[in-house]
Design a protein around this motif. Structure first.
Motif, PDB file in Angstrom:
ATOM      1  N   ASP A   1     -17.952 -55.548 -12.729  1.00 13.32           N
ATOM      2  CA  ASP A   1     -17.256 -54.287 -13.414  1.00 13.32           C
ATOM      3  C   ASP A   1     -15.908 -54.672 -12.455  1.00 13.32           C
ATOM      4  O   ASP A   1     -15.577 -55.162 -11.702  1.00 13.32           O
ATOM      5  CB  ASP A   1     -17.397 -52.925 -12.340  1.00 13.32           C
ATOM      6  CG  ASP A   1     -16.136 -51.431 -12.769  1.00 13.32           C
ATOM      7  OD1 ASP A   1     -15.542 -52.230 -13.352  1.00 13.32           O
ATOM      8  OD2 ASP A   1     -16.092 -51.006 -12.282  1.00 13.32           O
ATOM      9  N   LEU A   2     -15.303 -55.225 -13.568  1.00 14.11           N
ATOM     10  CA  LEU A   2     -13.582 -55.897 -13.261  1.00 14.11           C
ATOM     11  C   LEU A   2     -13.206 -55.149 -12.453  1.00 14.11           C
ATOM     12  O   LEU A   2     -12.209 -55.767 -11.633  1.00 14.11           O
ATOM     13  CB  LEU A   2     -12.858 -56.678 -14.543  1.00 14.11           C
ATOM     14  CG  LEU A   2     -13.800 -57.991 -15.204  1.00 14.11           C
ATOM     15  CD1 LEU A   2     -13.429 -58.225 -16.326  1.00 14.11           C
ATOM     16  CD2 LEU A   2     -14.345 -58.854 -14.230  1.00 14.11           C
ATOM     17  N   VAL A   3     -13.191 -54.330 -13.189  1.00 16.22           N
ATOM     18  CA  VAL A   3     -11.858 -52.581 -12.183  1.00 16.22           C
ATOM     19  C   VAL A   3     -12.468 -52.998 -10.928  1.00 16.22           C
ATOM     20  O   VAL A   3     -11.562 -52.398  -9.858  1.00 16.22           O
ATOM     21  CB  VAL A   3     -12.931 -51.728 -13.313  1.00 16.22           C
ATOM     22  CG1 VAL A   3     -11.337 -50.642 -12.412  1.00 16.22           C
ATOM     23  CG2 VAL A   3     -11.949 -51.835 -14.953  1.00 16.22           C
ATOM     24  N   ALA A   4     -13.574 -53.348 -10.435  1.00 15.92           N
ATOM     25  CA  ALA A   4     -13.906 -52.931  -9.012  1.00 15.92           C
ATOM     26  C   ALA A   4     -13.952 -53.789  -8.021  1.00 15.92           C
ATOM     27  O   ALA A   4     -14.426 -53.956  -6.986  1.00 15.92           O
ATOM     28  CB  ALA A   4     -14.966 -51.925  -8.989  1.00 15.92           C
ATOM     29  N   ILE A   5     -13.077 -54.795  -8.872  1.00 13.14           N
ATOM     30  CA  ILE A   5     -13.075 -55.977  -7.903  1.00 13.14           C
ATOM     31  C   ILE A   5     -12.514 -56.118  -6.613  1.00 13.14           C
ATOM     32  O   ILE A   5     -11.134 -55.715  -7.672  1.00 13.14           O
ATOM     33  CB  ILE A   5     -12.724 -57.865  -8.913  1.00 13.14           C
ATOM     34  CG1 ILE A   5     -13.873 -57.448  -9.940  1.00 13.14           C
ATOM     35  CG2 ILE A   5     -12.860 -58.532  -7.690  1.00 13.14           C
ATOM     36  CD1 ILE A   5     -13.213 -59.029 -10.508  1.00 13.14           C
ATOM     37  N   PRO A   6     -12.717 -56.293  -5.685  1.00 17.39           N
ATOM     38  CA  PRO A   6     -11.092 -55.953  -4.083  1.00 17.39           C
ATOM     39  C   PRO A   6     -10.594 -56.868  -4.290  1.00 17.39           C
ATOM     40  O   PRO A   6     -10.526 -57.532  -5.373  1.00 17.39           O
ATOM     41  CB  PRO A   6     -12.600 -55.458  -3.260  1.00 17.39           C
ATOM     42  CG  PRO A   6     -13.371 -56.356  -3.537  1.00 17.39           C
ATOM     43  CD  PRO A   6     -14.062 -56.772  -5.116  1.00 17.39           C
ATOM     44  N   VAL A   7      -9.173 -57.070  -3.372  1.00 15.31           N
ATOM     45  CA  VAL A   7      -8.524 -57.300  -2.877  1.00 15.31           C
ATOM     46  C   VAL A   7      -7.187 -58.281  -4.605  1.00 15.31           C
ATOM     47  O   VAL A   7      -8.178 -58.366  -5.502  1.00 15.31           O
ATOM     48  CB  VAL A   7      -8.806 -59.211  -2.860  1.00 15.31           C
ATOM     49  CG1 VAL A   7      -8.015 -60.259  -2.058  1.00 15.31           C
ATOM     50  CG2 VAL A   7      -9.599 -58.729  -1.980  1.00 15.31           C
ATOM     51  N   LYS A   8      -6.087 -57.450  -3.868  1.00 19.66           N
ATOM     52  CA  LYS A   8      -5.241 -57.819  -5.146  1.00 19.66           C
ATOM     53  C   LYS A   8      -4.996 -59.590  -5.575  1.00 19.66           C
ATOM     54  O   LYS A   8      -4.844 -60.417  -4.476  1.00 19.66           O
ATOM     55  CB  LYS A   8      -3.760 -57.088  -5.031  1.00 19.66           C
ATOM     56  CG  LYS A   8      -4.164 -55.479  -4.287  1.00 19.66           C
ATOM     57  CD  LYS A   8      -2.474 -55.106  -3.238  1.00 19.66           C
ATOM     58  CE  LYS A   8      -1.660 -55.425  -5.040  1.00 19.66           C
ATOM     59  NZ  LYS A   8      -0.432 -54.098  -4.557  1.00 19.66           N
ATOM     60  N   SER A   9      -4.505 -59.656  -7.027  1.00 19.21           N
ATOM     61  CA  SER A   9      -3.908 -60.551  -6.869  1.00 19.21           C
ATOM     62  C   SER A   9      -2.656 -60.740  -7.066  1.00 19.21           C
ATOM     63  O   SER A   9      -1.985 -62.407  -6.494  1.00 19.21           O
ATOM     64  CB  SER A   9      -4.428 -61.212  -8.114  1.00 19.21           C
ATOM     65  OG  SER A   9      -5.724 -60.990  -8.528  1.00 19.21           O
TER      66      SER A   9
END
Length: 257
Positions: free
Chosen positions: A248-256
């Protein structure tokens, strides 16, 4: 005593390596109810500070602080960890005995030859441990006597860990991921200080070891640095060779940004 089936086994060259590189992760896993263990390849007999007997007692204290349910030190010579067939079999025997799902190894580059040799030795031992036609016994002396007829109860079934990851704290390399140890940091630090023979002010090795008053600041600064990379207060760094899988791309942690 029968060894447990471990969720995580951390393998390192020396007593106190695990505490420094992945002690927070082991503590966090233990707090979740997972079974964790530590395998030290050497006993510290050639260390600048302390004795093998000192370090054995300190290692037991540190393991209790980290909540590890299993710890052992092999008899590989300190300062002479070599990737030999005999040493691979010793580690493979432990892999079969403890049956870990995850193995943590040191990164394969570093200043100390024992550290980077342990990385390659540990990986190859994990591979060997999964070979069904390689006989390894729960009674090592039986193997050394050249007796090919061994009681079935002595033979350890093959086992290969599902995952191998590398603790990178000892080498300046960008980690694949970091683990948040903000809640575990102080207890991790306590496990390091359990090694009084190593981290107290003394004449031996004073040019190599930080002064006691500096130790907390040094350990904290590294944990803060890796925590910053992951957007948390304190973290430990790790590397994996495999490509990560995301559902789930929406659930990837750590801001870009």
């Amino acid at each position: 005593m029968t060894s447990p089936s471990l969720d995580i086994l951390a393998i390192a060259a020396h007593r106190d390596d695990v505490e420094q590189t992945c002690g927070g992760v082991l503590l966090k896993a233990a707090q979740r109810g997972q079974q964790t263990g530590i395998l030290d390849l050497t006993q510290g007999e050639r260390g600048t500070r302390g004795t093998a007997e000192n370090r054995a007692r300190e290692a037991a204290d540190a393991a209790r602080i980290l909540g590890a349910c299993w710890r052992r030190a092999l008899d590989i010579p300190d300062g002479r960890v070599e990737n030999t067939w005999e040493n691979r079999l010793k580690v493979a025997n432990v892999i079969r005995e403890t049956r870990p799902r995850v193995v943590i190894l040191p990164y394969w580059k570093g200043r100390h030859p024992d550290h980077y040799t342990t990385s390659i030795l540990g990986y190859e031992a994990c591979f060997l441990a999964g070979l069904s036609k390689l006989a390894l016994s729960s009674q090592p002396s039986a193997l050394s006597q050249g007796n090919t007829e061994k009681p079935a109860s002595w033979l350890l079934p093959p086992h290969r860990p599902f995952k191998i990851i590398y603790a990178t704290l000892y080498y300046d390399v960008r980690p694949t991921f970091v683990v948040d140890i903000s809640e575990q940091f102080e207890q991790k630090f306590a496990s390091i200080l359990a090694y009084k023979s190593q981290f107290s002010d003394q004449e031996a090795g004073k040019d190599l070891f930080p002064a006691h008053d500096e130790i907390h600041a040094r350990v904290e600064s590294m944990a803060r640095y890796y925590g910053m990379l992951g957007g948390v207060t304190y973290a430990e760094p790790f590397l994996q060779k495999e490509v990560g899988l995301v559902e789930d791309l929406v659930a990837i942690p750590v801001k870009s940004i």
